[in-house]
Structure formats: structure tokens, C-alpha cells
Design an enzyme around this catalytic site. Structure first.
Site, PDB file in Angstrom:
ATOM      1  N   LYS A   9       0.807  -1.117  -0.005  1.00 13.75           N
ATOM      2  CA  LYS A   9       0.075  -0.046   0.088  1.00 13.75           C
ATOM      3  C   LYS A   9       0.693   1.248  -0.065  1.00 13.75           C
ATOM      4  CE  LYS A   9      -3.909  -2.299   2.158  1.00 13.75           C
ATOM      5  NZ  LYS A   9      -4.869  -2.185   3.153  1.00 13.75           N
ATOM      6  N   TYR A  49     -12.533  -2.695  -3.995  1.00 20.43           N
ATOM      7  CA  TYR A  49     -13.047  -2.651  -2.481  1.00 20.43           C
ATOM      8  C   TYR A  49     -14.663  -2.544  -2.257  1.00 20.43           C
ATOM      9  CZ  TYR A  49      -8.315  -2.273  -0.017  1.00 20.43           C
ATOM     10  OH  TYR A  49      -6.916  -2.598   0.283  1.00 20.43           O
ATOM     11  N   THR A  91      -5.200  -7.298  10.746  1.00 18.88           N
ATOM     12  CA  THR A  91      -5.567  -6.069  10.071  1.00 18.88           C
ATOM     13  C   THR A  91      -5.036  -4.834  10.781  1.00 18.88           C
ATOM     14  OG1 THR A  91      -7.518  -7.132   8.969  1.00 18.88           O
ATOM     15  CG2 THR A  91      -7.374  -4.811   8.891  1.00 18.88           C
ATOM     16  N   ASN A 112      -2.109   0.312   6.582  1.00 21.98           N
ATOM     17  CA  ASN A 112      -1.522  -1.084   7.330  1.00 21.98           C
ATOM     18  C   ASN A 112      -0.745  -1.854   6.270  1.00 21.98           C
ATOM     19  OD1 ASN A 112      -3.624  -1.930   5.532  1.00 21.98           O
ATOM     20  ND2 ASN A 112      -4.522  -3.388   7.033  1.00 21.98           N
ATOM     21  N   HIS A 115      -1.974  -5.627   1.521  1.00 22.64           N
ATOM     22  CA  HIS A 115      -3.377  -6.311   1.453  1.00 22.64           C
ATOM     23  C   HIS A 115      -3.083  -7.879   0.960  1.00 22.64           C
ATOM     24  CE1 HIS A 115      -7.329  -6.942   0.234  1.00 22.64           C
ATOM     25  NE2 HIS A 115      -6.843  -7.535  -1.012  1.00 22.64           N
ATOM     26  N   GLU A 126      -9.859 -10.477  -7.521  1.00 22.96           N
ATOM     27  CA  GLU A 126      -8.860  -9.631  -7.162  1.00 22.96           C
ATOM     28  C   GLU A 126      -7.874  -9.705  -8.298  1.00 22.96           C
ATOM     29  OE1 GLU A 126      -9.564  -8.478  -2.441  1.00 22.96           O
ATOM     30  OE2 GLU A 126      -7.659  -9.537  -3.127  1.00 22.96           O
TER      31      GLU A 126
HETATM   32  P1  CMP Z   1      -7.236  -4.825   3.625  1.00 19.33           P
HETATM   33  O1  CMP Z   1      -6.748  -6.144   4.101  1.00 19.33           O
HETATM   34  O2  CMP Z   1      -6.826  -4.023   2.522  1.00 19.33           O
HETATM   35  O3  CMP Z   1      -8.810  -4.889   3.349  1.00 19.33           O
HETATM   36  C1  CMP Z   1     -10.053  -3.776   3.592  1.00 19.33           C
HETATM   37  C2  CMP Z   1      -8.800  -2.711   4.601  1.00 19.33           C
HETATM   38  O4  CMP Z   1      -9.973  -1.663   5.222  1.00 19.33           O
HETATM   39  C3  CMP Z   1      -7.939  -2.983   5.463  1.00 19.33           C
HETATM   40  O5  CMP Z   1      -6.940  -3.630   4.927  1.00 19.33           O
HETATM   41  C4  CMP Z   1      -7.961  -1.920   6.141  1.00 19.33           C
HETATM   42  O6  CMP Z   1      -6.694  -1.165   5.437  1.00 19.33           O
HETATM   43  C5  CMP Z   1      -9.046  -1.176   6.108  1.00 19.33           C
HETATM   44  N1  CMP Z   1      -9.913  -1.272   7.215  1.00 19.33           N
HETATM   45  C6  CMP Z   1     -10.236  -2.316   7.851  1.00 19.33           C
HETATM   46  N2  CMP Z   1     -11.106  -2.121   9.031  1.00 19.33           N
HETATM   47  C7  CMP Z   1     -10.984  -0.831   9.001  1.00 19.33           C
HETATM   48  C8  CMP Z   1     -11.264   0.232  10.103  1.00 19.33           C
HETATM   49  N3  CMP Z   1     -12.331  -0.409  11.185  1.00 19.33           N
HETATM   50  N4  CMP Z   1     -10.946   1.418   9.952  1.00 19.33           N
HETATM   51  C9  CMP Z   1     -10.380   1.739   8.796  1.00 19.33           C
HETATM   52  N5  CMP Z   1      -9.899   0.954   7.892  1.00 19.33           N
HETATM   53  C10 CMP Z   1     -10.271  -0.197   8.089  1.00 19.33           C
END
Ligand code: CMP
Length: 144
Positions: A9, A49, A91, A112, A115, A126
Site C-alpha cells: 500500500k 473494495y 488487519t 496497514n 493487502h 482481485e
Molecule cells: P485490507 O486487508 O486491504 O482490507 C480492507 C481494508 O480496509 C483493510 O485492509 C484496512 O486497510 C481497512 N480497514 C479495515 N477495517 C478498518 C477500520 N475499522 N477502519 C479503517 N480502515 C479499516
């Protein structure tokens, strides 16, 4: 053999962690079979998403994912989906086990760093979102 989509990311690309993350992948029995660097639009992030469209974080997540360059990859290996998710960690980096990518690099639950597809069904949506079959190299027949 299984395939999964990985994304490094914007927060991780910007801070120069692409090489370390790819190194981690290749040192853990996962083969990189497709790879590209790109800057997706907000609309492309929304499409990617779309399962999260009703979540309160959808707007912020898609703005963030289109805010900078990402590196996307197709990983191949035995149990690639679980293996990559285990390497990523939880996550929320606060909940991630030490030694995982998110524990080491992630800033917060949104930024984070990485992904990964969460199921074979998700991977089958995806992977073609980012790559055509001609861009995935593992099973390409030898060219004459
Ligand atoms: P990812 O694994 O890319 O899948 C969905 C993404 O949404 C996740 O990683 C985070 O980057 C984001 N995400 C998931 N939960 C939250 C949350 N509670 N608040 C903000 N971002 C979130």
C-alpha cells in the site's frame, strides 16, 4: 498450487519498504508470478473494495488507496492465501503478532502497509482486477 493478490500500500511504498516486503514473500515459499507499480484512481479503488462499500471506513480507505503509488503482485504457492495472510499479520497492527509485516511496518488499521485476498473467491475477483492472464508468468508455455 494456489494464487493470491498482494498489494503493497502507499504508506509502505512511500517509506521505501517495497524491497523488504518482496524479500519476505520470496523467503517464505511464495513465488512472485506477476508484479506492477501503479497509481490507481479513486474509482478503481472503489471497484476493488466494493465488498466494503457499506462500511464506515470505505470513503477514507478508497481515498487513501488512491493517494499514492501501490505495488501489486500475484503470489503463487501451496496455501498461498493463508500463507500470505499469516505473513501480513492482523488487519490492525496493534493486534498483529511480532515478526509480521503489519507489526513491523504498518502505521494504523487503514495505513496497514499490505493487502491480501481473504479467500479463493476473493482472489478470483482481485487478481484479474489488476492483471490480465498474459501478465502472469508461472504457467506460460515455453515459447518457440
Ligand atoms: P485490507 O486487508 O486491504 O482490507 C480492507 C481494508 O480496509 C483493510 O485492509 C484496512 O486497510 C481497512 N480497514 C479495515 N477495517 C478498518 C477500520 N475499522 N477502519 C479503517 N480502515 C479499516
Amino acid at each position: 498450487m494456489e494464487r493470491t493478490l498482494a498489494i503493497i500500500k502507499p504508506d509502505a511504498v512511500e517509506r521505501g519498504f517495497t524491497g523488504k516486503i518482496l524479500d519476505n514473500i520470496e523467503n517464505n515459499d511464495l513465488k512472485v508470478v506477476a508484479l506492477k507499480m501503479l497509481h490507481i484512481t479513486k474509482g478503481e479503488a472503489e471497484g476493488f473494495y466494493k465488498v466494503h462499500a457499506q462500511r464506515p471506513f470505505f470513503e477514507s480507505l478508497t481515498a487513501y488507496m488512491s493517494s499514492g503509488v501501490v505495488v501489486s503482485a500475484v503470489l503463487e504457492g501451496e496455501n498461498a492465501i493463508k500463507k500470505w495472510r499469516d505473513l501480513m499479520g492482523a488487519t490492525n497492527p496493534k493486534d498483529a503478532t511480532s515478526g509480521t509485516i503489519r507489526k513491523e511496518f504498518a502505521i494504523d488499521i487503514e495505513k496497514n502497509s499490505v493487502h491480501g485476498s481473504d479467500s479463493p473467491e476473493t482472489a478470483s475477483y482481485e487478481i484479474p482486477y489488476f492483471f490480465s492472464s498474459l501478465e502472469i508468468f508461472s504457467r506460460r508455455p515455453t515459447q518457440t
